[in-house]
Design a protein around this motif. Sequence first.
Motif, PDB file in Angstrom:
ATOM      1  N   LYS A 192      -3.490 -49.219 -37.901  1.00  9.20           N
ATOM      2  CA  LYS A 192      -3.508 -48.528 -38.603  1.00  9.20           C
ATOM      3  C   LYS A 192      -2.468 -47.209 -38.956  1.00  9.20           C
ATOM      4  CE  LYS A 192      -6.113 -46.236 -34.873  1.00  9.20           C
ATOM      5  NZ  LYS A 192      -6.440 -45.978 -33.654  1.00  9.20           N
ATOM      6  N   GLU A 196      -6.198 -41.970 -38.368  1.00 10.82           N
ATOM      7  CA  GLU A 196      -7.277 -42.674 -38.929  1.00 10.82           C
ATOM      8  C   GLU A 196      -7.321 -43.206 -37.254  1.00 10.82           C
ATOM      9  OE1 GLU A 196      -8.584 -46.618 -41.380  1.00 10.82           O
ATOM     10  OE2 GLU A 196      -6.774 -46.625 -40.120  1.00 10.82           O
ATOM     11  N   SER A 197      -9.064 -42.954 -36.808  1.00  8.28           N
ATOM     12  CA  SER A 197      -9.404 -43.434 -36.031  1.00  8.28           C
ATOM     13  C   SER A 197     -10.259 -44.807 -35.512  1.00  8.28           C
ATOM     14  CB  SER A 197     -11.383 -41.955 -35.571  1.00  8.28           C
ATOM     15  OG  SER A 197     -11.890 -43.088 -35.923  1.00  8.28           O
ATOM     16  N   ASP A 198     -10.437 -45.329 -34.038  1.00  5.69           N
ATOM     17  CA  ASP A 198     -10.802 -46.822 -34.137  1.00  5.69           C
ATOM     18  C   ASP A 198     -12.037 -46.919 -34.925  1.00  5.69           C
ATOM     19  OD1 ASP A 198      -8.491 -47.001 -32.749  1.00  5.69           O
ATOM     20  OD2 ASP A 198      -9.509 -47.224 -30.789  1.00  5.69           O
ATOM     21  N   GLU A 199     -13.239 -46.600 -34.793  1.00  2.89           N
ATOM     22  CA  GLU A 199     -14.113 -46.581 -35.831  1.00  2.89           C
ATOM     23  C   GLU A 199     -13.884 -46.261 -37.394  1.00  2.89           C
ATOM     24  OE1 GLU A 199     -18.330 -44.829 -35.988  1.00  2.89           O
ATOM     25  OE2 GLU A 199     -17.100 -43.647 -35.298  1.00  2.89           O
ATOM     26  N   GLU A 200     -12.803 -45.659 -37.244  1.00  4.37           N
ATOM     27  CA  GLU A 200     -12.161 -45.501 -39.042  1.00  4.37           C
ATOM     28  C   GLU A 200     -12.018 -47.119 -39.765  1.00  4.37           C
ATOM     29  OE1 GLU A 200     -12.155 -40.669 -40.451  1.00  4.37           O
ATOM     30  OE2 GLU A 200     -10.660 -41.999 -39.105  1.00  4.37           O
TER      31      GLU A 200
END
Length: 469
Positions: A192, A196-200
């Motif tokens: 990551k 940065e998000s998990d979704e991104e």
Amino acid sequence: MVLIKLNPTVGATDAVASSKHSAVLHRHLDTTFLNMTRSEGNFLILENDRKIFDASGGAAVGCLGWGDQRVAQAVTNQVLAAPYCATIFYTTRVQEELCRDLVQSTNGAMARAYIVNSGSEAMEAAVKLARQYFLEIDQPQRTRFISRKQSYHGITLGALSVGGHEVRRAKFEPLLIKNVSRVSPCNAFRGKAPGESDEEYAERLAKELDEEFQRVGPENVCAFVAEPIVGAALGCVPAVKGYFKAVRDVCDKYGALLILDEVMCGMGRSGTLHAWEQEGIVPDIQTIGKALGGGYQPVAGLLAGHRVVNALEKGSSVFVHGHTYQGHPAACAAALEVQRIVREENLLSNVRAMGDLLSSRMREILASHPNVDDIRGRGLFWGIEFVADKENMAPFPSEDHVCMEICQLGLTDKYGINVYPGGGSVDGITGDHIIISPAFNISREDVEWIAATVGRLVSDYFAAKAGTQ
């Protein structure tokens, strides 16, 4: 993983002679191996009656502990009734019952099961079944596979080809099939980007996979291959939420199959019988093993979805693949009994509860250690990654053999614990981790002991390492 010579201080009294004097073609020819004479419950017992607590179930195999008389009796009964079946002519009730049990365990998501003797055999079958599926539906140009870097799917040539474990592949690269390409693993700890998000992150990896389909020609791809929780190669790394839905969409977009390798993380190890249940998707082909039979017999298998099975049934009706010992009656009997016990004793609830306890206690004890940078996993499948420098996540040099030395130290009298080593978690070569994966029926007291002992083992190892530098 690089095997190194076992430290002789492990205990000369409970080790067999050096492998140089053995008739066995061991994994390492100048290693001195401990001589295990029996196993009971969670313990491996050596020749001098010294006990070692098996906190990894071997290689995440043991799910009931050792010496379960119910499984042993089921195997004995089957051996006495019919020890072998030539599956070109016959079937057995025990094979039919096991396969029906496995199909039903997916709530109808999968259609048929195929029983073999090892995870590598299961993956070989999965690769060939994927190829044959596209021949059955008249798409013979599909010959390519996409997998992930730092993955491990088995040691035979076909399975090794679709895997991305650099050390295991290195000596055999000229022999491996060349129609496999690899994308990045889903490893939030190292993959990551800052902020940065998990979704991104999941969207970025799905985009990378989509671009790889485009690069090799989407019409040429048979399947994308991945472990829901990466075991030996990364050390129990689960995907971020939404990742597998995203890659399922990419596969569906281009008509390719999704093969999930659950040999190590499946059959209850991650807290649900099938790891994909936690991802909200269903694979087209799934491989299983290890906890399927709990180590009581060599057994693994493949589950095929309706899309694949329907194509064969409407086409040639022949899977052009086979083994002398496929559907072995004694192996099927062991697996059927192990799965009955797991289900009837509600052991998956214990996997989830004891997994939560194990992870929380290990984090309490080790999260602040300067050489421990990540503790990750699900259920009773946990990995600890070690680093030389926590600030920049720098790994130890591969020649330090950190993971193996920690495991070897654990086998000494002072600790008496068996954990599983793994390397290459950074780039396929460097990066050290250990895996902790005890039996599904483990007690709270045993979990507390495991966490405390692993904490002491890791702290003592790195204190001694620092003292020698």
